[in-house]
Design an enzyme around this catalytic site. Structure first.
Site, short mmCIF file in Angstrom:
data_model
loop_
_atom_site.label_atom_id
_atom_site.label_comp_id
_atom_site.label_asym_id
_atom_site.label_seq_id
_atom_site.Cartn_x
_atom_site.Cartn_y
_atom_site.Cartn_z
N GLU A 1 0.33 3.21 15.26
CA GLU A 1 -0.01 3.94 16.48
C GLU A 1 -0.56 3.05 17.58
OE1 GLU A 1 -3.51 4.54 13.56
OE2 GLU A 1 -1.32 4.30 13.50
N LYS B 1 0.39 -10.28 7.83
CA LYS B 1 0.51 -8.85 8.09
C LYS B 1 -0.90 -8.37 8.43
CE LYS B 1 1.43 -4.29 6.23
NZ LYS B 1 1.53 -3.44 5.03
N THR C 1 0.83 -1.20 0.00
CA THR C 1 0.00 0.00 0.00
C THR C 1 0.86 1.25 0.00
OG1 THR C 1 -1.70 -1.20 1.23
CG2 THR C 1 -1.86 1.20 1.20
N THR C 2 1.83 1.32 0.91
CA THR C 2 2.72 2.47 0.97
C THR C 2 3.50 2.64 -0.32
OG1 THR C 2 2.92 2.19 3.36
CG2 THR C 2 4.60 3.53 2.29
N GLY D 1 0.22 -4.26 12.00
CA GLY D 1 0.38 -3.24 10.98
C GLY D 1 -0.29 -1.91 11.25
N TYR E 1 -1.92 -10.66 3.69
CA TYR E 1 -1.96 -9.23 4.03
C TYR E 1 -3.42 -8.85 4.30
CZ TYR E 1 -1.17 -4.16 3.24
OH TYR E 1 -1.11 -2.79 3.35
#
Length: 316
Positions: free
Chosen positions: A202, A174, A52-53, A199, A144
């Protein structure tokens, strides 16, 4: 046939950005510098590429191949793991990328659920994953799980339960969801040989308490050195210090979310912090706001003490 034992995929895994030119073409020339930055500046020795990133779903199959080749080439001897995301909307393209990853000796492959025509059941999703894994049967396979983006609400635990019998190369997960109930059940019900990676950056400390073996995230590209401190504190049993670091990360990310922290701004922030010429994201994403990136950088420096020695050289 089961996959031969390899070094466990643990600790921090940076979900890498894809370097682009100003015109939006893949820029392979930056990847060597990028690998060195992660190793030398962040203490991060594993990467998850074309996810995704990395804007993997916005790249062509050929682009994903050359990127995977370059990440593996530059990471050889420096990285512990180069995990290549090979998920596509097309089963055949996913299989093609899986075979390619095997050919370049990637350390693992990962697959996200198709998200246009969504699998109608756990069985359908498992069949898709099984078909992709069978194209590279000797490469460790990681599912994922990203339900907020894919819209596929099948629990990760249900996938893992079926994967144990259907996919011999299955090695872990993930898990990019805030559903700690599902995550905990994944950890509890998985074989000890699997790696369950959290994943949501925060909430990483929560994932560690639930039994995560490591973490995959975009912020570890530039906050890896800080988060490694949290992992070390947790491993020593110093929960107070681990909490302190997690709360500081949450303060920064909460501030970033209020500014509209999306992939484009995140990529711009990585450029500001690292000095690496990553370029813009690819359409339909628009260029990230440099002003927002600078505000987040300043918040990072005030809260976590991160320094950005390259910022002046980059004109930001």
């Amino acid at each position: 046939m089961a996959v031969p034992p390899r070094k466990p995929l643990t600790g921090l895994v940076a979900a890498t950005f894809t370097p682009m030119t100003a015109k939006g073409d893949v820029n392979l020339s930056v990847i060597g510098q990028y690998v060195d930055y992660l190793v030398e500046k962040q203490g991060v020795y594993s990467i998850f590429v074309n996810g995704t990133t990395g804007e993997g779903m916005s790249l062509s199959v050929d682009e994903r191949k050359v990127l995977a080749e370059e990440w593996c080439r530059q990471g050889k001897g420096k990285m512990d793991h180069v995990i290549v995301h090979v998920g596509c909307l097309s089963l055949r393209e996913s299989q093609e990328l899986a075979r390619h990853a095997a050919g370049i000796r990637a350390d693992g492959i990962s697959v996200i659920s198709p998200s246009f025509f969504k699998p109608p059941s756990t069985s359908a999703l498992l069949q898709f994953l099984q078909e992709v894994a069978s194209a590279a049967p000797h490469v460790p396979f990681y599912y994922y799980h990203l339900p907020d983006v894919t819209g596929v609400k099948i629990s990760a635990q249900a996938v893992l339960q079926g994967a144990q019998e259907l996919i011999p190369s299955f090695q872990g997960l993930k898990f990019s969801s805030r559903d700690l109930l599902d995550f905990g059940q994944c950890v509890h019900s998985s074989p000890r040989s699997w790696q369950i990676l959290y994943g949501v950056d925060e909430q990483l400390l929560s994932g560690l308490v639930m039994g995560a073996h490591g973490a995959v995230g975009s912020t570890y590209n530039y906050m890896g050195s800080v988060v490694n401190g949290m992992l070390a504190a947790f491993e020593k049993g110093d929960l107070a210090q681990a909490r302190k670091i997690q709360f500081q990360m949450q303060e920064v990310l909460s501030f970033a979310f209020q500014l509209g922290f999306d992939l484009a701004v995140n990529k711009q922030l990585m450029l500001v912090l690292s000095g690496l010429p990553l370029g813009p994201p690819r359409l339909p994403l628009l260029q990230g706001s440099q002003e927002r990136a600078k505000q987040i950088r300043d918040k990072l420096e005030r809260t976590l003490g991160l320094l950005t020695p390259n910022c002046c050289a980059m004109g930001v």
